[in-house]
Design a protein around this motif. Sequence first.
Motif, PDB file in Angstrom:
ATOM      1  N   LEU A 169      -7.887  14.829  -5.360  1.00 45.33           N
ATOM      2  CA  LEU A 169      -8.283  14.627  -6.754  1.00 45.33           C
ATOM      3  C   LEU A 169      -7.068  14.375  -7.648  1.00 45.33           C
ATOM      4  N   SER A 170      -5.969  15.050  -7.370  1.00 42.86           N
ATOM      5  CA  SER A 170      -4.761  14.839  -8.166  1.00 42.86           C
ATOM      6  C   SER A 170      -4.228  13.426  -7.986  1.00 42.86           C
ATOM      7  N   ARG A 171      -4.281  12.916  -6.755  1.00 41.55           N
ATOM      8  CA  ARG A 171      -3.870  11.523  -6.538  1.00 41.55           C
ATOM      9  C   ARG A 171      -4.783  10.570  -7.307  1.00 41.55           C
ATOM     10  N   LEU A 172      -6.070  10.902  -7.342  1.00 38.83           N
ATOM     11  CA  LEU A 172      -7.020  10.087  -8.103  1.00 38.83           C
ATOM     12  C   LEU A 172      -6.682  10.114  -9.594  1.00 38.83           C
ATOM     13  N   MET A 173      -6.281  11.275 -10.105  1.00 42.90           N
ATOM     14  CA  MET A 173      -5.932  11.366 -11.525  1.00 42.90           C
ATOM     15  C   MET A 173      -4.712  10.495 -11.856  1.00 42.90           C
ATOM     16  N   ILE A 174      -3.746  10.454 -10.946  1.00 44.94           N
ATOM     17  CA  ILE A 174      -2.580   9.586 -11.141  1.00 44.94           C
ATOM     18  C   ILE A 174      -3.013   8.125 -11.148  1.00 44.94           C
ATOM     19  N   ALA A 175      -3.943   7.773 -10.253  1.00 46.64           N
ATOM     20  CA  ALA A 175      -4.443   6.400 -10.200  1.00 46.64           C
ATOM     21  C   ALA A 175      -5.153   6.027 -11.505  1.00 46.64           C
ATOM     22  N   ILE A 176      -5.923   6.967 -12.053  1.00 46.23           N
ATOM     23  CA  ILE A 176      -6.594   6.724 -13.343  1.00 46.23           C
ATOM     24  C   ILE A 176      -5.558   6.550 -14.442  1.00 46.23           C
ATOM     25  N   LEU A 177      -4.601   7.462 -14.481  1.00 42.80           N
ATOM     26  CA  LEU A 177      -3.573   7.443 -15.520  1.00 42.80           C
ATOM     27  C   LEU A 177      -2.787   6.138 -15.517  1.00 42.80           C
ATOM     28  N   LEU A 178      -2.432   5.649 -14.324  1.00 41.39           N
ATOM     29  CA  LEU A 178      -1.604   4.450 -14.199  1.00 41.39           C
ATOM     30  C   LEU A 178      -2.441   3.187 -13.971  1.00 41.39           C
ATOM     31  N   ASN A 179      -3.765   3.343 -14.049  1.00 39.14           N
ATOM     32  CA  ASN A 179      -4.694   2.220 -13.866  1.00 39.14           C
ATOM     33  C   ASN A 179      -4.462   1.499 -12.535  1.00 39.14           C
ATOM     34  N   ILE A 180      -4.382   2.277 -11.476  1.00 40.98           N
ATOM     35  CA  ILE A 180      -4.256   1.712 -10.124  1.00 40.98           C
ATOM     36  C   ILE A 180      -5.665   1.482  -9.595  1.00 40.98           C
ATOM     37  N   THR A 181      -6.081   0.246  -9.592  1.00 40.02           N
ATOM     38  CA  THR A 181      -7.443  -0.110  -9.181  1.00 40.02           C
ATOM     39  C   THR A 181      -7.482  -0.521  -7.721  1.00 40.02           C
ATOM     40  N   ASN A 182      -8.697  -0.665  -7.206  1.00 41.04           N
ATOM     41  CA  ASN A 182      -8.863  -1.167  -5.844  1.00 41.04           C
ATOM     42  C   ASN A 182      -8.246  -2.550  -5.706  1.00 41.04           C
ATOM     43  N   ASP A 183      -8.400  -3.381  -6.733  1.00 40.06           N
ATOM     44  CA  ASP A 183      -7.838  -4.737  -6.693  1.00 40.06           C
ATOM     45  C   ASP A 183      -6.311  -4.697  -6.641  1.00 40.06           C
ATOM     46  N   VAL A 184      -5.713  -3.782  -7.410  1.00 38.53           N
ATOM     47  CA  VAL A 184      -4.252  -3.641  -7.390  1.00 38.53           C
ATOM     48  C   VAL A 184      -3.776  -3.254  -5.994  1.00 38.53           C
ATOM     49  N   MET A 185      -4.464  -2.315  -5.351  1.00 39.37           N
ATOM     50  CA  MET A 185      -4.070  -1.880  -4.010  1.00 39.37           C
ATOM     51  C   MET A 185      -4.264  -2.985  -2.981  1.00 39.37           C
ATOM     52  N   LYS A 186      -5.329  -3.764  -3.118  1.00 34.64           N
ATOM     53  CA  LYS A 186      -5.564  -4.870  -2.176  1.00 34.64           C
ATOM     54  C   LYS A 186      -4.475  -5.928  -2.265  1.00 34.64           C
ATOM     55  N   GLN A 187      -3.952  -6.107  -3.481  1.00 32.92           N
ATOM     56  CA  GLN A 187      -2.916  -7.129  -3.687  1.00 32.92           C
ATOM     57  C   GLN A 187      -1.512  -6.619  -3.361  1.00 32.92           C
ATOM     58  N   HIS A 188      -1.391  -5.311  -3.144  1.00 34.48           N
ATOM     59  CA  HIS A 188      -0.077  -4.727  -2.884  1.00 34.48           C
ATOM     60  C   HIS A 188       0.453  -5.181  -1.528  1.00 34.48           C
ATOM     61  N   MET A 189       1.634  -5.742  -1.556  1.00 33.26           N
ATOM     62  CA  MET A 189       2.272  -6.200  -0.323  1.00 33.26           C
ATOM     63  C   MET A 189       3.666  -5.592  -0.224  1.00 33.26           C
ATOM     64  N   LEU A 190       4.040  -5.222   0.989  1.00 30.75           N
ATOM     65  CA  LEU A 190       5.385  -4.735   1.235  1.00 30.75           C
ATOM     66  C   LEU A 190       6.317  -5.940   1.246  1.00 30.75           C
ATOM     67  N   THR A 191       7.332  -5.924   0.417  1.00 34.14           N
ATOM     68  CA  THR A 191       8.176  -7.101   0.214  1.00 34.14           C
ATOM     69  C   THR A 191       9.572  -6.891   0.797  1.00 34.14           C
ATOM     70  N   ASP A 192      10.417  -7.914   0.605  1.00 32.16           N
ATOM     71  CA  ASP A 192      11.800  -7.840   1.061  1.00 32.16           C
ATOM     72  C   ASP A 192      12.715  -7.211   0.025  1.00 32.16           C
ATOM     73  N   SER A 193      12.150  -6.713  -1.065  1.00 34.93           N
ATOM     74  CA  SER A 193      12.954  -6.084  -2.115  1.00 34.93           C
ATOM     75  C   SER A 193      13.036  -4.578  -1.893  1.00 34.93           C
ATOM     76  N   VAL A 194      14.218  -4.031  -2.061  1.00 32.91           N
ATOM     77  CA  VAL A 194      14.422  -2.586  -1.948  1.00 32.91           C
ATOM     78  C   VAL A 194      15.195  -2.114  -3.174  1.00 32.91           C
ATOM     79  N   ARG A 195      14.617  -1.166  -3.889  1.00 33.17           N
ATOM     80  CA  ARG A 195      15.248  -0.600  -5.081  1.00 33.17           C
ATOM     81  C   ARG A 195      16.153   0.548  -4.674  1.00 33.17           C
TER      82      ARG A 195
END
Length: 377
Positions: free
Chosen positions: A290-316
Amino acid sequence: MKILALITEYNPFHNGHIYHIEKAKALTEPDVTIAIMSGNFTQRGEIAITDKFTRTKAALKHVDLVAELPLLNAVSSADDFARGGVHIADKLQATDLVFGSESGSIDSLINAADESAPLEDSPEFNHLLKQGYSYPRAISALADSTLLSSPNDTLGIAYINALKESDSLIRPGTIKRIGNNYSDASLSSTEFSSATSLRAALFQSDTEQARKFMPESLINQMMDSHLASNEDFYETLKTVILTRSTAELKNIYMMTEGLEHRLKDKILSADSYDAFLSAVKTKRYTWTRLSRLMIAILLNITNDVMKQHMLTDSVRILGMTKNGQQHLKSIGNVNIITNVNKKNRDLVSQEVTATEVYNTFTGGQKNDFNTPVIIVP
């Protein structure tokens, strides 16, 4: 050349983490040690008690590089958390990945991983996920392994599966956890105490006891600043839940089985974050999920955002020693981001936004633009 990777949160950095680093170094004898660390929001669904820059500086007394785990992996379930960490470890040319576990047996964990991996494709597993089961709980319900009921063993199995999934050549290894349990809220009577218990002690201003389990300099620095908790964002979370429609909430990542209706119902009468989650929590919906869900709500992390998330060649990269800096110079075909600017912001936009959101709740001033990569001798 041996490159040791550790996937971490350091929330906060404490003596148990130092023990893990030193034991992992003794096990692998690395030339370079890398910590791949969550930013300002963590896998337990918590806002980090102190910012990622402070935690980086503390870690650099013991490791050569601190890389930031992408936000969407850092606040996700064990399998996505592991995939993100393993991906960065590969990009930074790690040869070894060493994690803590309750069992302390890499062979047992590999066997358990072999048993659990096929279950992920089963109809029964997907059915449990749709019912609201967490990844570990769903796997544990289907597999015959006691290792799948312990949080660090479960995460270790996720690392091993992620290594296999990506055909990584990184060797997995493990160090047995000692001290109190990962989720214990009371400080340990032994040499090491969990991050959970240390956060509880610090929130209660019990610094004298906390000093037994953490670097002195870090405690002093933390006590001079705001210690962040999920209570800090409760009023904002309440506003978001009340003003979004159930259709909008339904599209939030990890929202299942009409849970959006339960959130809208319970938020009206709860006067604190803890009271709200206590009212929503059931056997099916654990506090952490539930806490992870609250973070997702707070930061507006939607199912569409997660589907589009790709691991890239960039490293911070958040911080490095001279040794770590030399290693970075030897890496090709990877976009290493040490300082964020207008040109590369889009490559780490979610991490930048998360830090800006973090600062609104904590009063922090350090962000990805005004805080250059930390370099220590």
